[in-house]
Design an enzyme around this catalytic site. Structure first.
Site, PDB file in Angstrom:
ATOM      1  N   GLU A  39       0.825  -1.214   0.000  1.00 27.82           N
ATOM      2  CA  GLU A  39       0.000   0.000   0.000  1.00 27.82           C
ATOM      3  C   GLU A  39       0.857   1.262   0.000  1.00 27.82           C
ATOM      4  O   GLU A  39       0.827   2.080   0.915  1.00 27.82           O
ATOM      5  CB  GLU A  39      -0.924   0.010   1.226  1.00 27.82           C
ATOM      6  CG  GLU A  39      -1.994  -1.071   1.190  1.00 27.82           C
ATOM      7  CD  GLU A  39      -2.896  -1.059   2.413  1.00 27.82           C
ATOM      8  OE1 GLU A  39      -4.069  -1.462   2.292  1.00 27.82           O
ATOM      9  OE2 GLU A  39      -2.434  -0.656   3.507  1.00 27.82           O
ATOM     10  N   GLU A  60      -5.421  -7.637  -1.007  1.00 30.75           N
ATOM     11  CA  GLU A  60      -6.050  -7.578   0.323  1.00 30.75           C
ATOM     12  C   GLU A  60      -7.531  -7.290   0.183  1.00 30.75           C
ATOM     13  O   GLU A  60      -7.924  -6.388  -0.548  1.00 30.75           O
ATOM     14  CB  GLU A  60      -5.462  -6.438   1.164  1.00 30.75           C
ATOM     15  CG  GLU A  60      -4.240  -6.769   1.951  1.00 30.75           C
ATOM     16  CD  GLU A  60      -3.839  -5.614   2.861  1.00 30.75           C
ATOM     17  OE1 GLU A  60      -2.648  -5.282   2.853  1.00 30.75           O
ATOM     18  OE2 GLU A  60      -4.704  -5.063   3.560  1.00 30.75           O
TER      19      GLU A  60
END
Length: 481
Positions: A189, A381
């Site tokens: 991320e 995710e």
């Protein structure tokens, strides 16, 4: 002319991160890292934010404090349950496992010339167990946690020296386990550096006031360069594919008002697409120069950096998705969300942490990201955090998670039918782990229950939830289609 879209079989699996799962923070010579000093704060309106805004005083206290509650030091105690957990995941029937390597377990201070032999031996065991289980491997090379020494001594990712330290770490990974790994992700991320600077780029918050945005973007730039150098080195040493990853929030305009639609475009550009544009397209997008000018942001980019980024873009794109967000040019009711605060969407329900549950938003995101980059897409995710309750007979009846997964899986298949090249899906926290967002064990994601509470009490024994059997059956039926 009819275009025939050839759908590939999606790989289904699960994910963990070393700092949230392993524990064993003093085992085998591991160094203290940036997650080890994040304290547990009982949940209040600002607890999630407070655990991610660490100052110099907070990390110094955390480093000295051996009696306070620092949940990442225990994680799920996966360090001690390694073989058991891999066998459970094999029984589950996964195709692919996403995990990360602790930088501080291999290089306790981060700037050593040679890796820690005990750390090498531990990950030899990890990859040996994974190889025996037959999983494909998606490796996150850096999942937020970096050796704390790199923050204290060098200022974290504000310092260009971290690029070389990171490359030394990456080279050890390629040399020792390159033959085991199918997909590499240099940074988890990566856009978190913008909205969560301590987690993303190990930037300390000043005691008074907010972050220096020039330092935030200088740090992000150093990560961009490190990612490109890792891809350059990796392509010369190993056979796996290299990706980039952002946290996606699927922004909608609050209304059809033109100003709301403009805000949606600008918010999504800055919060989501900027980092992926750099890593997938190989250059800084023009819209960010306007943003930098408007906000007085200045940082160094060399001509050599630009060439490196241009010629070392990612092979695939990946993202996390938990919820959608709303953009409004007027002040509206807010909801906390998972990582960022958003305007409340009146058409969606939310869980107790404020997530706006939106399966269709996952399909929207898949279409947007594939249309933008035209590269294979991995959902690295996704999952549902909930305060699960284990009954006296060790049963966990999590129908809410089954419903969440089922609805999101259907939208993934719908997106594939839309023409999106979906490679894989990995359910977050497949074994219960400490939440990176709120620093608590009680927000559970897994299909495998870990008997531990927010204070580290419990046996840490593993139990299969109802969702374990549902996901197992889903994967079995999918392969038989």
């Amino acid at each position: 002319m009819d275009l025939q879209f050839q759908k590939r079989k999606i790989l289904w699996g699960g994910a963990t991160a070393a700092s949230q799962y392993e524990g064993g923070w003093q085992e085998g010579g591991k160094g203290i890292d940036t997650q080890d000093v994040r304290p547990y704060i009982p949940r209040t309106s600002n607890a999630t934010t407070a655990t991610r805004l660490l100052t110099q005083a907070m990390i110094e206290k955390g480093e000295r404090d051996t009696k306070g509650r620092y949940p990442f030091r225990d994680g799920s105690k996966g360090y001690y349950h390694l073989a058991e957990d891999i066998q459970l995941l094999k029984e589950l029937g996964m195709d692919i496992y996403r995990l990360s390597i602790s930088w501080a377990r291999l290089f306790p201070n981060g700037d050593e010339l040679e890796p820690n032999p005990a750390g090498i031996a531990y990950y030899d065991r990890v990859f040996d167990e994974i190889r025996k289980a037959g999983f494909k491997v998606f490796l996150t090379m850096n999942h937020y946690a970096i050796p704390l020494n790199l923050v204290k001594k060098y200022g974290g990712w504000t310092n260009r020296k971290l690029i070389d330290f990171y490359l030394r770490f990456a080279k050890v990974v390629f040399e020792h386990w390159g033959d085991c790994i199918d997909y590499y992700l240099p940074f988890n991320e990566i856009n978190a550096g913008y909205f969560s600077p301590f987690n993303g780029v190990a930037l300390l918050k000043p005691e008074d006031g907010g972050y220096d945005q020039s330092l935030v973007f200088q740090s992000l730039h150093h990560q961009f360069v490190a990612s490109a150098k890792t891809i350059e080195l990796g392509h010369s040493m190993v056979q796996g594919k290299f990706g980039a990853m952002v946290a996606c929030f699927c922004y909608y305009p609050y209304s059809c008002k033109p100003e709301d639609n403009l805000k949606q475009t600008l918010d999504e550009n800055t919060n989501t697409w900027f980092c992926m544009d750099v890593l997938s397209r190989g250059y800084y997008p023009s819209y960010m120069q306007s943003f930098f000018d408007a906000n007085g942001i200045e940082f160094e980019i060399t001509d050599e950096d630009r060439e490196l980024l241009k010629h070392n873009t990612c092979d695939f794109v990946s993202f996390s998705y938990y919820q959608s967000s709303v953009a409004s040019c007027e002040e509206k009711e807010k909801t906390a969300g998972n990582l960022v605060v958003s305007t409340k969407n009146p058409y969606l329900q939310a869980n107790e942490w404020g997530w706006q549950i939106d399966p269709v938003g996952l399909r929207v995101t898949l279409n947007r990201i594939y249309d933008r980059y035209q590269k294979p897409v991995i959902i690295s995710e996704n999952g549902f955090g909930y305060a699960d309750v284990m009954e006296e007979d060790h049963q966990v009846h999590d129908q809410y998670r089954i419903d969440y997964l089922n609805r999101h899986f259907q939208e993934i298949l719908n997106a594939q039918n839309d023409g999106v090249d979906v490679v894989a899906y990995m359910m977050w926290g497949i074994v219960d782990i400490v939440s990176a967002g709120s620093c608590e064990m009680g927000k559970r994601y897994g299909v495998i229950y870990v008997d531990a509470d927010n204070y580290g009490n419990g046996s840490y024994d593993r139990y299969k939830k109802d969702s374990f059997y549902w996901y197992q059956q889903f994967m079995k039926e999918y392969r038989e289609e």
